[in-house]
Design an enzyme around this catalytic site. Structure first.
Site, short mmCIF file in Angstrom:
data_model
loop_
_atom_site.label_atom_id
_atom_site.label_comp_id
_atom_site.label_asym_id
_atom_site.label_seq_id
_atom_site.Cartn_x
_atom_site.Cartn_y
_atom_site.Cartn_z
N SER A 240 0.82 -1.22 0.00
CA SER A 240 0.00 0.00 0.00
C SER A 240 0.85 1.26 0.00
O SER A 240 0.56 2.22 -0.74
CB SER A 240 -0.96 0.00 1.20
N HIS A 270 -1.82 -8.81 2.17
CA HIS A 270 -1.50 -7.52 2.81
C HIS A 270 -2.59 -7.18 3.83
O HIS A 270 -2.69 -7.83 4.86
CB HIS A 270 -1.35 -6.45 1.73
N HIS A 318 6.68 -12.91 9.44
CA HIS A 318 6.65 -11.57 8.85
C HIS A 318 7.78 -11.48 7.84
O HIS A 318 8.84 -12.09 8.02
CB HIS A 318 6.82 -10.50 9.93
N ARG A 327 3.54 -4.04 17.29
CA ARG A 327 2.14 -3.67 17.13
C ARG A 327 1.24 -4.74 17.76
O ARG A 327 0.19 -4.43 18.33
CB ARG A 327 1.80 -3.50 15.64
N ASP A 373 -1.46 -8.93 12.72
CA ASP A 373 -2.75 -9.53 12.35
C ASP A 373 -3.20 -10.61 13.33
O ASP A 373 -4.38 -10.95 13.37
CB ASP A 373 -2.65 -10.13 10.94
#
Length: 439
Positions: A240, A270, A318, A327, A373
């Site tokens: 993105s 993504h 990752h 995060r 995620d």
């Protein structure tokens, strides 16, 4: 000093640094490209520049040089909250300076003048089939607003001057980040709440206002603030961010550029990954923990069953990180404070305790640690936002902050159109046979 004036000063101080690097050190080699990188998506090829954030494999993301805990600690907090406002974070992303409360209030006031989405945008989205994906609606809405672009109008005016072009990108960027949560809330209400729209509350900051507009309570205001900040930027190589930068490098305005970035974000590799992780976790819960607490023994066996059946453990691993995604940690701490007894969180927490050891023993995963995620969908589910195809829209609201800050700096520093050179497979085969290209 106002944000725009501060940013102007920063850019003027910064430009000589990039000019000198190109002029005096432009041929200094900083990396090499291998065949597997060329075929494998340019992974780890150092060829993008951003000072907004940097992703360290061990530390995770740093925003303007600060870790996530440092960022949350240093920024002015929303009233009665442990979290900063998105407006404070926006000032920080653009300038690298920690704003005063007065400076935050100025951004808040500025965004209030910008957040009115034109009615025709709502009409266009409402005309789409109601079962259209919410990301298609969001991308369409941003593209439709392109007629509002100040940068495009400046370019068409015949008075285009690249030294001040950043000012018009800045105006578009501020308009987009102020309007996108309003647009997202409209889409949520249109699709999932019978088109029962809730008006903007002019007294609220961006995160709190989003919570208000989708009918959420007080606690979700911090969820929105945290979520939008955590998902804002992850350096420039992700799809993105890179797509937005690439499209804007052709001097496409910020609306065209971010619509393109959103279309990349919609991909299952993504932004859609959090939806798929939550789907897997709920099915995992139904199969293994429907009537019992998730113990270490139970989860260890269940994870081995999953791996031995040829499946992966979603949310683990990752492309860059080699430690637990900070995060993930930030959201885990929120859950430990606000929803420690939520059954789905208890399962996710136990998987976190067990999965890295199982994956390490399994030996086929470079990074056995969780990414963002693995945790984010659980929070949304807990607060009743269970329409998981909307989760990528939430991601898109946050990612606008990083993308818009980056392209504002791109124009301020006059970065060139991006145009890498391609090679053919026979060329690669020839260089492979020769043991490498002779330079």
């Amino acid at each position: 000093m106002a944000l725009k004036e501060t940013l102007k000063q920063k850019l003027e101080e910064f430009r000589p640094r990039t000019t000198r690097l190109v002029k005096e050190f432009g041929k200094v080699k900083i990396d090499e490209v291998t065949i597997d990188q060329c075929i494998g998506g340019a992974r780890d090829v150092r060829c993008l520049v951003t000072d907004i954030s940097y992703l360290d494999p061990q530390e995770g993301i740093r925003f303007r040089g600060k870790t996530i805990p440092e960022t949350f600690a240093c920024l002015p907090k929303a009233a009665g909250s442990d979290y900063p406002t998105v407006e404070a974070f926006w000032y920080f992303l653009l300038t690298g300076d920690v704003p005063t409360q007065e400076q935050v209030d100025a951004v808040l006031a500025d965004w209030k003048t910008r957040q009115a989405v034109p009615q025709y945008v709502f009409d266009i989205i409402r005309a789409m089939p109601r079962d259209s994906h919410p990301m298609a609606m969001l991308s369409t809405g941003i593209t439709a607003m392109q007629r509002e672009s100040k940068f495009a109008a400046f370019y068409e005016s015949g008075k285009f001057n690249k030294t001040v072009a950043w000012e018009y990108v800045y105006e578009d960027a501020c308009d987009i980040v102020a309007r996108i949560p309003v647009l997202a809330a409209f889409i949520y209400n249109l699709k999932y709440r019978g088109d029962k729209q809730i008006a903007i509350d002019p007294a609220l900051d961006m995160g709190a206002n989003f919570a208000h507009m989708i009918g959420q309570g007080e606690e979700y205001k911090d969820v929105a603030r945290m979520y939008f900040i955590l998902h804002s930027d992850h350096e420039s190589g992700n799809v993105s961010a890179h797509t937005t930068h690439l499209v804007h490098s052709a001097l496409s305005d910020p609306y065209y550029s971010y619509a393109a970035g959103l279309n990349g974000l919609a991909g299952p590799l993504h932004g859609r990954a959090n939806q798929e992780v939550l789907d897997w976790t709920i099915k995992f819960q139904e199969k293994y923990c429907k009537d019992q607490e998730p113990t270490r023994e139970l989860i260890t066996k269940a994870l081995w069953d999953t791996l031995n059946s040829g499946q992966v453990i979603p949310g683990y691993g990752h492309a860059v990180l080699r430690k637990t995604d900070p995060r993930y940690t930030s959201q885990r701490e929120f859950c430990q404070k606000h929803l420690p007894n939520d059954p789905l969180f208890k399962l996710v927490a136990m998987i976190f305790e067990v999965a890295p050891g199982v994956l390490t023993e399994h030996g086929k995963t470079k990074n056995p640690w969780p990414n963002v995620d693995a945790q984010s969908g659980v929070i949304q589910w807990h607060y009743g936002v269970k329409e998981w195809d909307f989760y990528t829209v939430l991601f898109g609201v946050g990612r606008a902050l990083g993308c818009m800050a980056n392209i504002t700096w791109d124009r301020g520093l006059g970065y060139a159109i991006e145009r890498p050179k391609s090679v053919t497979t026979p060329m690669l085969e020839k260089w492979a046979a020769e043991g490498g290209r002779k330079i």
